[in-house]
Motif scaffolding. Structure first.
Motif, mmCIF file in Angstrom:
data_model
loop_
_atom_site.group_PDB
_atom_site.id
_atom_site.type_symbol
_atom_site.label_atom_id
_atom_site.label_comp_id
_atom_site.label_asym_id
_atom_site.label_seq_id
_atom_site.Cartn_x
_atom_site.Cartn_y
_atom_site.Cartn_z
ATOM 1 N N ARG A 63 0.820 -1.293 0.157
ATOM 2 C CA ARG A 63 -0.133 0.157 -0.095
ATOM 3 C C ARG A 63 0.791 1.172 0.209
ATOM 4 N N ARG A 64 0.584 1.954 -0.978
ATOM 5 C CA ARG A 64 1.457 3.466 -0.888
ATOM 6 C C ARG A 64 0.374 4.568 -1.089
ATOM 7 N N SER A 65 0.985 5.695 -0.652
ATOM 8 C CA SER A 65 0.490 6.948 -0.639
ATOM 9 C C SER A 65 0.451 7.344 -2.148
ATOM 10 N N PHE A 67 -0.271 10.411 -4.867
ATOM 11 C CA PHE A 67 -0.595 11.699 -4.440
ATOM 12 C C PHE A 67 -1.076 12.441 -5.761
ATOM 13 N N GLN A 172 -7.302 3.656 7.743
ATOM 14 C CA GLN A 172 -6.160 2.204 7.036
ATOM 15 C C GLN A 172 -7.037 1.375 6.268
ATOM 16 N N HIS A 175 -7.543 2.969 3.070
ATOM 17 C CA HIS A 175 -6.296 3.025 2.162
ATOM 18 C C HIS A 175 -6.102 1.541 1.601
ATOM 19 N N TYR A 186 -4.260 9.273 -0.791
ATOM 20 C CA TYR A 186 -3.334 9.738 0.282
ATOM 21 C C TYR A 186 -3.873 10.359 1.463
ATOM 22 N N TRP A 187 -3.359 10.571 2.477
ATOM 23 C CA TRP A 187 -3.745 11.000 3.791
ATOM 24 C C TRP A 187 -3.115 12.519 3.965
ATOM 25 N N SER A 188 -3.571 13.554 3.954
ATOM 26 C CA SER A 188 -3.174 14.967 4.023
ATOM 27 C C SER A 188 -3.375 15.735 5.128
ATOM 28 N N GLY A 225 -8.748 13.047 3.056
ATOM 29 C CA GLY A 225 -8.222 12.076 2.140
ATOM 30 C C GLY A 225 -8.433 12.606 0.775
#
Ligand SMILES: Cc1cc2nc3c(=O)[nH]c(=O)nc-3n(C[C@H](O)[C@H](O)[C@H](O)COP(=O)(O)O)c2cc1C
Length: 254
Positions: A63-65, A67, A172, A175, A186-188, A225
């Protein structure tokens, strides 16, 4: 209010919730064509559970962010977003108080939010204001399909930290599921400053943000998100982490 770091560190527990969900799903699936090379008809439950364990671990590790600069501007169907957000409710939570709440921005709602966030940045950045950053914020919201305000609703101070932990676990779940279905996320933290102070930027609960979101007294924002699609649909990948024991993150008492 507990620190962001505390909430983040507790987020890892959601892996276990997701593991349980996928394990159940795997068991209820008819044996699919993608089984391993051995042609045994008696696929033992231990080998199927070990392949399930591997795929869950792989999902967690990969799992990756993802952007906004990676998004292609395509829109995620509403049904897919509903499906993604539905995974939140399976996060463990104290006394089933289900503290998470999401405000989902898309279309013209997302446009208004994007403009608001950029303007808030302008209004609070002071000397550090950077026109390029302002423009990037507007562009980011344009290429993003949906922006979701990640909110924790906690009316009881004694369980507030746990409520934040559960909400983080819910995110999570979201995600991980995004990774499984090929949606970038992604979580900002958001680059607006609470109370106009630069050092207060981490949790973005300034009066203007709260007013914009129309959130109640006992609700607070823990982040945003960002959701979007990428060319080719590949959103997972190799990440960077140190070994647990190398960094003293585990202490065994035996
Ligand atoms: C609570 C939280 C806040 C975050 N805030 C930001 C942020 O403001 N900007 C950003 O670029 N990434 C943010 N991230 C994403 C992290 O940069 C990312 O998780 C980290 O680089 C590890 O990458 P990975 O998620 O691909 O493993 C945040 C993640 C979390 C959990």
């Amino acid at each position: 209010m507990p620190s962001n770091a505390q909430a983040i560190s507790l987020c890892v527990f959601s892996s276990f919730a997701t593991y349980a969900i996928l394990r159940v799903l795997h068991r209820s699936e008819p044996s699919s064509s993608s089984s391993s090379s051995s042609s045994s008809s008696s696929s033992s439950s231990s080998s199927s559970s070990s392949s399930s364990a591997k795929s869950v671990k792989s999902l967690i590790e990969n799992r990756r962010s993802v952007f906004p600069k990676q998004y292609n501007g395509d829109i995620i169907p509403k049904a897919t977003m509903k499906d993604i957000l539905d995974t939140a409710r399976w996060a463990p939570n104290h006394k089933l108080n289900e503290p998470w709440k999401f405000i989902v921005f898309s279309g013209s709602g997302k446009k208004k939010l994007g403009q608001f966030l950029a303007d808030e940045y302008k209004a609070t950045a002071g000397d550090s204001f950077n026109q390029g950053k302002y423009t990037k914020k507007l562009k980011n919201s344009e290429v993003t399909s949906h922006i979701v305000a990640l909110i924790c609703k906690s009316s009881n101070k004694t369980v507030e930290l746990e409520d934040i932990a559960s909400t983080s676990m819910a995110v999570q779940n979201i995600h991980l599921y995004c990774t499984a279905v090929g949606v970038g996320m992604y979580w900002s933290s958001g680059s607006v400053y609470a109370n106009g102070k630069k050092n207060d930027r981490a949790v973005t609960n300034s009066e203007s943000v709260r007013e914009f979101l129309k959130i109640e007294e006992e609700e607070f924002l823990i982040g945003w998100g960002y959701f979007g699609l990428v060319e080719g649909g590949e959103v997972g990948g190799k990440g960077v982490r140190k070994e647990m024991e190398e960094t003293g993150r585990i202490r065994w008492v035996e």
